[in-house]
Scaffold this motif. Structure first.
Motif, PDB file in Angstrom:
ATOM      1  N   ILE A 183      47.513  55.641  50.187  1.00 42.06           N
ATOM      2  CA  ILE A 183      48.392  56.340  51.121  1.00 42.06           C
ATOM      3  C   ILE A 183      47.712  56.284  52.489  1.00 42.06           C
ATOM      4  CG2 ILE A 183      49.357  57.817  49.343  1.00 42.06           C
ATOM      5  CD1 ILE A 183      47.548  60.054  50.364  1.00 42.06           C
ATOM      6  N   ALA A 184      48.445  56.680  53.519  1.00 40.13           N
ATOM      7  CA  ALA A 184      47.898  56.607  54.875  1.00 40.13           C
ATOM      8  C   ALA A 184      46.756  57.599  55.054  1.00 40.13           C
ATOM      9  CB  ALA A 184      49.011  56.881  55.883  1.00 40.13           C
ATOM     10  N   ARG A 185      45.947  57.330  56.068  1.00 41.01           N
ATOM     11  CA  ARG A 185      44.851  58.243  56.369  1.00 41.01           C
ATOM     12  C   ARG A 185      45.368  59.614  56.758  1.00 41.01           C
ATOM     13  NH1 ARG A 185      40.156  54.863  59.327  1.00 41.01           N
ATOM     14  NH2 ARG A 185      40.612  52.915  58.278  1.00 41.01           N
ATOM     15  N   GLY A 186      44.506  60.610  56.580  1.00 48.55           N
ATOM     16  CA  GLY A 186      44.854  61.922  57.070  1.00 48.55           C
ATOM     17  C   GLY A 186      45.116  62.920  55.957  1.00 48.55           C
ATOM     18  N   LEU A 187      45.076  64.198  56.328  1.00 50.85           N
ATOM     19  CA  LEU A 187      45.222  65.264  55.354  1.00 50.85           C
ATOM     20  C   LEU A 187      46.200  66.305  55.874  1.00 50.85           C
ATOM     21  CD1 LEU A 187      44.247  66.427  52.711  1.00 50.85           C
ATOM     22  CD2 LEU A 187      42.304  67.413  53.881  1.00 50.85           C
ATOM     23  N   SER A 188      47.192  66.627  55.043  1.00 49.59           N
ATOM     24  CA  SER A 188      48.178  67.648  55.417  1.00 49.59           C
ATOM     25  C   SER A 188      48.824  68.124  54.119  1.00 49.59           C
ATOM     26  CB  SER A 188      49.236  67.041  56.319  1.00 49.59           C
ATOM     27  OG  SER A 188      49.940  66.050  55.595  1.00 49.59           O
ATOM     28  N   GLU A 189      49.675  69.119  54.204  1.00 51.74           N
ATOM     29  CA  GLU A 189      50.358  69.588  52.992  1.00 51.74           C
ATOM     30  C   GLU A 189      51.218  68.469  52.408  1.00 51.74           C
ATOM     31  OE1 GLU A 189      52.140  73.376  52.893  1.00 51.74           O
ATOM     32  OE2 GLU A 189      50.370  74.391  53.697  1.00 51.74           O
ATOM     33  N   ASP A 190      51.757  67.643  53.284  1.00 47.37           N
ATOM     34  CA  ASP A 190      52.585  66.531  52.795  1.00 47.37           C
ATOM     35  C   ASP A 190      51.730  65.549  51.986  1.00 47.37           C
ATOM     36  OD1 ASP A 190      54.809  67.579  53.883  1.00 47.37           O
ATOM     37  OD2 ASP A 190      54.772  66.339  55.715  1.00 47.37           O
TER      38      ASP A 190
END
Lengths: 482, 455, 251
Positions: A30-37
């Motif tokens: 999946i794409a980089r980054g961290l969020s609730e999604d």
């Protein structure tokens, strides 16, 4: 002679990392980054039940309120958590005929690492769960174990197949609120192993999980849960490697162990994540929370670790000695070389009467590395006749490294006896000369002495691991003795 | 969140106090001491007060002892009675040159600076800074200034006086100088004194510091001692803390040791409600030796905390720490000892040992010995134990007909004596043995002249 | 076998040996005697290659080659054995592992195959009996926790295992009671052969009652001041080191 020794030490410690290769396999990332999604996406990819996603989100929200711990004797560069990939799985080729079959590329990868996944080729006494990046690739001997009621499978599978056990025990020893990295892991953990030993069963073979980081920029967040019911026994081993990369990889794992009455769990780790190159470039940041609880009376948990890899290690396998007559053990050899940094140790929390703990830590520092032991022994008022003995030795190879010891001892019970001893030394020139005089070359002499020094810990490893660990020690220190 | 607000307010409280009374503080001190205040105040503003739970103050709740509404005096002592009428040190055969410190100021008995028999110069620090500006300028705040502890900056900002002891080059004096630090007041009181002890090249001296409280008010002292031992100098420093349980004492000691110097420091904490001793030693020249020992006997709700930091900055030095304690009732205590061996400090020998006996389940002890080592050719070790008396030794004594209680006392006394035997003044050693013995037996161990019934 | 010529050696600028010459041939037993501080142990250390000492001048030839060019382990592999005055403790390293490594290094040097585990254990058993060493000692770490006497016996045991050409025993007798002394001496005598030589360094004549030397040398203040047959040792015992102090004058 001194010069020659330096030379040999130099050669000894400049050994190459053997597991630095990279498997070129298509990844589902999946794409980089961290969020609730992102967390919802991970949960969806793993087909998780609702409760699991809720757990993850709660942990994530808590993580957002926390700060990275700074108390360790470590120099941790700032980590950009939005720059990491939180899910990456090797894509298996679709033409597989049975679920149990594994992509040949992956088989080859694990073969190269010395972990054959075909059962007939494997050491008969060891069952393996092989985890690459975010997913479990294969678990061997599942059926053999199932005959005795032992559950040994990937964590994802357990979430689907044994939700009640997971609900009951996950987070019961390391709650997601425990610390910064535990919260992060609880939010994004990918896979890992689950192991359940029913009442009265002695697990007939060694169980092991082999962790491999392959994909670039990917964080590895595995989670292991071991539950040993009354009167059961299991010995568990964990190994890990990663390819050589210039950027730093992030690894934040959780291991939880629950030992019920008279159960015994032995957990051994040979940690050999990529340590970075000689100039300190690259390497894995290893932030691990491992904790076991001796819940029932007369239970026992024993941690053995050989730590040779990682650029940064932050790890304190601990025991909560809740039951009466419980025993916690921690045996550790931690080697740091070049620019590696390690801050590792244990916590022994004595709650039950007559609880005993033993800590044997052997640190070896070389190059320009820093190696710290940090350990807490805490005796609560109710822990009548609690006993602890700690022995922490440090060995310095060369004059540019550092060895540190930071024990914390807190006693709140008059009948408790706590003893802590620590020494720091270097390999004696007279010891090397004595070996030389018997015809043993300096390099071999150093190898002999180091293995002798670490023997008390190596002896605690299962046979298969002990030999590997011994070799690993020598390789890790190639080029470092001074 | 509330703790941060309170911390700020405590720091602000003292910053405001300084702003309001800076003139009075300076006027009752000396110019050389005053030159350090502004920087110290700035530093206090940056560092703030130590927070419980931080690495250095893990268990000590400093804010709680500052919380009382204590009077601060910056003028002359208000004590009207002659201290010498009510205080006599009654240690038999202890022949010393006596200096008194009352509520943080030198007690003027007619001479502000005296030349003691044998050649030691001693007296008021403020006065010394006028009379020997070169010496004071060279050493004052030179060793404490690097401290990251806001309490040290607090002291530098507010301290007006204290004791100055100077032993010139080559002078060796057997007779100890005794400093008796007395707290006596009609109101609850806070005092911050500052001592400076200097031993020049190849000199020898012995110093005994006794802390007493002579009235029942609540007291808080926050003191800084700087000790300089030049090349080849030998100094023995014994501190006996014997204040009542309503008092709190925070001491900071900075010892700087040059080549071949020897410093032996013993801290005996017999009484005191809250004690925190910070001891920083820098071994700055080769073959310097440091021996730091401590004994703490606490009961009831006492809290005794020793923090020792030995910095091996040079090669071939030796240091040894031995701290022992017996904790009774619901007393608590902490020991932190750190040995730092710097990169080039090869051939260092450094040892550290902390042993504790807990007598009840309510007593708590925290031990935190640490090694931080950057040189490879060193011998360093530390050990820490907590526990009870050795059962087999106890049995051995009882099998010889000694009753249980007596056997325990004998063993506890032997446990404590290992520290006491390091005291270099024989008469004092005997006296402390006696005090400890009485203390362990539960008999009053205060010096006989103390008006307080501790507890 | 061994030819030492005008050996001058020092430690940190302090001259310890001030011109020592000595020749040892195969089959011979030499005893070097002398009071404390005369340089006996220094000589032994230099022969084994300890780099604490610097050789300022002179030469040492061993089997026709310059010994001083060789590393300590090369010397060992070529049959030079030093029985240490103070054997070193190596924690965690088992005697079995230690000896096996040493023996196989030497075999490799000689172009022989390494001993198998059973061959090695057999050899170990034989030699243990020969030197009457308690078999539990060989199961422990090298010299760790050994008593003084056990350490010395262990040196002789290692000598038996390694079968040296030139054995140098540095005060192997010191600290031994008479029974242990006899055991050590018997070990040394049993290992004697026509193509090997022994140098016994000792303070007392006592050991020489059991190991009979062909030559006795008296080392005093860094020089060999007198050499002779075994009767010299007896004379020395009678008159004490006073003998050499007088001897110094009328050399």
């Amino acid at each position: 002679m001194q010069k020659e020794q330096d030379q040999i030490l130099g050669d000894l410690t400049s050994g190459e990392y053997k597991y630095g290769f990279y498997t070129d396999i298509e990844q589902d990332s999946i794409a980089r980054g961290l969020s609730e999604d992102v967390i919802r996406m991970i949960s969806a990819k793993k087909n998780e039940p609702e409760f699991m996603m809720e757990f993850r989100l709660k942990a994530y929200r808590h993580w957002l309120t926390m700060k990275m711990p700074l108390w360790a004797h470590l120099n941790i560069p700032e980590i950009d958590y939005q720059d990491k990939i939180y899910y990456s799985a090797p894509k298996q080729k679709a033409k597989l005929t049975s679920l149990d079959e594994v992509d040949p590329d992956l088989l080859e990868t694990f073969n190269k690492l010395g972990i054959p996944l075909e059962e007939q080729k494997h050491l008969s006494g060891v069952a393996v769960d092989a985890v690459m990046d975010s997913v479990s690739v294969k678990t061997t001997f599942k059926e053999t174990l199932a005959e005795r009621g032992i559950i040994f499978c990937s964590f994802s599978e357990a979430v689907r197949e044994y939700p009640d056990l997971i609900k009951k025990y996950m987070g019961s020893v390391v709650p997601y609120t425990d610390n910064y990295f535990a919260a992060l892991n609880s939010a994004v953990f990918s896979d890992g192993s689950f192991c359940y030993i029913p009442k009265g069963v002695r697990c007939p073979m060694e169980l092991s999980t082999y962790f491999r980081i392959n994909a670039a920029n990917t964080g590895q967040f595995e989670r292991t849960l071991i539950v040993a019911e009354d009167n059961s026994y299991v010995s568990y081993m964990e190994g890990c490697t990663a390819p050589m990369r210039d950027e730093n990889q992030l690894h934040a794992a959780i291991v939880e162990i629950v030992a019920m009455e008279s159960a015994e769990v032995k957990y051994a780790t040979v940690q050999n994540w990529y340590p970075g190159n000689k100039e300190g470039k690259g390497g894995v940041y290893n932030f691990v929370t491992k904790r076991g609880i001796c819940k029932g009376d007369n239970s026992k948990i024993s941690w053995t670790q050989v730590e040779t890899g990682s650029a940064i290690t932050w790890k304190y396998p601990s025991c909560i000695l809740r039951g009466k007559n419980t025993t916690g053990e921690f045996y550790s050899v931690a080697v740091t070389n070049n620019h590696q940094q390690a801050d590792t140790g244990t916590k022994m929390i004595h709650i039950g009467e007559n609880s005993k703990s033993i800590i044997v830590s052997k640190g070896i520092s070389a190059g320009v590395s820093n190696n710290s032991y940090r350990g807490l022994v805490k005796v609560l008022p109710g822990a009548q006749n609690a006993r602890n003995f700690s022995q922490c030795d440090s060995l310095l190879l060369g004059d540019k490294c550092g060895a540190h010891t930071f024990p914390y001892i807190e006693s709140g019970n008059q009948s408790a006896i706590i003893e802590h001893e620590a020494t720091t030394s270097k390999i004696g020139e007279d010891q090397i000369f004595y070996c030389n005089q018997r015809g043993i070359a300096t390099e071999d002499a150093i190898g002999l002495i180091i293995n002798g020094y670490a023997k008390e810990v190596l002896n605690k490893l299962p046979m298969e691991f002990a030999v590997e660990a011994q070799k690993l020690l020598q390789i890790s220190l190639e080029g470092s003795v001074g | 969140m509330s703790t941060i607000a309170e911390k700020k307010s405590l720091t602000d409280q003292f910053l405001n106090l300084y702003r309001d009374r800076a003139d009075e503080i300076s006027a009752n001190s000396a110019p050389l001491l005053n030159t350090h205040r502004d920087f110290a105040v700035k530093r206090l503003g940056q560092l703030g007060f130590p927070v419980k739970g931080s690495e250095e103050y893990r268990y000590a709740d400093i804010e709680s002892v500052f919380r009382n509404d204590l009077e601060k005096q910056f003028g002359e002592n208000k004590v009207s009675i002659d201290i010498r009428d009510i205080f006599h040190c009654d240690v038999p055969d202890l022949d010393t040159n006596l200096l008194l410190l009352v509520n943080g100021r030198y007690y003027n008995d007619g001479q502000l600076i005296k030349e003691l028999p044998g050649g030691i110069i001693a007296g008021s620090l403020a006065e010394a800074s006028r009379k020997y500006p070169d010496i004071i300028e060279k050493h004052y705040n030179n060793y404490a200034i690097g401290s990251k502890d806001g309490l040290v900056a607090l002291n530098t900002a507010f301290a007006q006086d204290g004791i100055f002891i100077y032993v010139p080059k080559g002078v060796k004096v057997e007779k100890p100088v005794q400093v008796v630090n007395i707290m006596i007041s009609d109101n609850d009181l806070m005092a911050q004194h500052r001592n400076l002890f200097i031993a020049e090249k190849d000199s020898e001296m012995k110093i005994v510091v006794c802390d007493h409280s002579l009235s029942a008010q609540r007291f808080l002292t926050n003191s800084v001692n700087e000790v300089y031992t030049a090349e080849g100098a030998q100094v023995s420093l014994t501190r006996i803390q014997n204040e009542h349980n309503g008092s709190a004492q925070i001491t900071h000691s900075f010892s700087h040791q040059e080549t071949r110097s020897r410093l032996s420091a013993s801290t005996i904490s017999l009484h005191g409600g809250f004690i925190r001793n910070n001891l920083f030693v820098t071994l700055n020249g080769e073959h310097a030796e440091n021996q730091s020992t401590g004994l703490y006997l606490s009961d009831k709700g006492q809290y005794i905390d020793n923090f020792v930091h030995i910095d091996h900055a040079s090669a071939n030095c030796f240091s040894n720490q031995l701290y022992k304690g017996v904790l009774d009732d619901y007393a608590s205590g902490s020991f932190t000892g750190r040995i730092l061996v710097r990169r080039d400090a090869q051939k260092t020998n450094a040892y550290q040992s902390n042993n504790n006996i807990l007598l009840t389940d309510d007593a708590k002890m925290y031990s935190h010995p640490q090694l931080e080592i950057y040189a490879d050719d060193v011998k360093c070790s530390h050990g820490s134990t907590m526990g009870q008396l050795d059962e087999s030794a106890l049995f051995y004594l009882r099998s010889r007909g000694i009753n249980h209680r007596e056997s325990r006392l004998l063993l506890m006394f032997a446990f404590a004596h290992e520290v006491i035997q390091n005291i270099k003044v024989p008469a004092l050693q005997e006296r402390i043995d006696d005090l400890v013995n009485k203390r362990l037996r539960g008999e009053l161990s205060r010096c006989n002249n103390c008006a307080m019934q501790c507890g | 076998m061994l030819v030492i010529k005008d050996l001058v050696a020092s430690i940190e600028g302090l001259k310890i040996l001030k011109g020592v010459s000595l020749e040892v041939k195969a089959g011979e037993v030499h005893a070097i005697m002398g009071p404390n501080g005369s340089g006996k142990s220094t000589l032994a250390s230099i022969l084994a290659g300890r780099d604490l000492f610097s050789v300022d001048s002179g030469s040492i030839m061993y089997n026709g080659e310059n010994l001083l060019d060789k590393s300590p382990e090369e010397r060992a592999k070529e049959g030079l054995f030093l029985g240490f005055q103070y054997p070193i403790e190596i924690p965690g390293v088992s005697m079995v592992n230690f000896m096996k490594t040493a023996i196989n290094e030497m075999r490799k040097h000689r172009g022989e195959k390494p001993l198998s585990a059973s061959e090695f254990l057999k050899k170990m058993r034989e030699k243990k009996e020969l030197v009457e060493i308690d078999s539990s000692l060989t199961n422990r770490s090298v010299n760790e926790g050994f008593s003084g006497g056990e350490k010395k016996k262990n040196e002789i045991f290692q000598m038996a295992m390694l079968e040296p050409k030139l054995a140098i025993l540095d005060e192997t007798d010191s600290g031994l009671d008479i029974d242990a002394l006899k055991v050590v001496a018997r070990g040394v005598n049993n290992l004697k052969s026509p193509d090997s030589a022994t140098i016994v360094i000792t303070h007392y004549q006592r050991l020489l009652d059991y190991i009979v030397p062909d030559f006795v040398h008296i080392l005093y203040r860094g020089r060999i001041v007198r050499s002779g047959g075994k009767e010299l040792a007896v004379l020395l015992e009678e008159k004490g080191y006073e003998l050499i102090r007088q001897g110094e004058v009328n050399l």
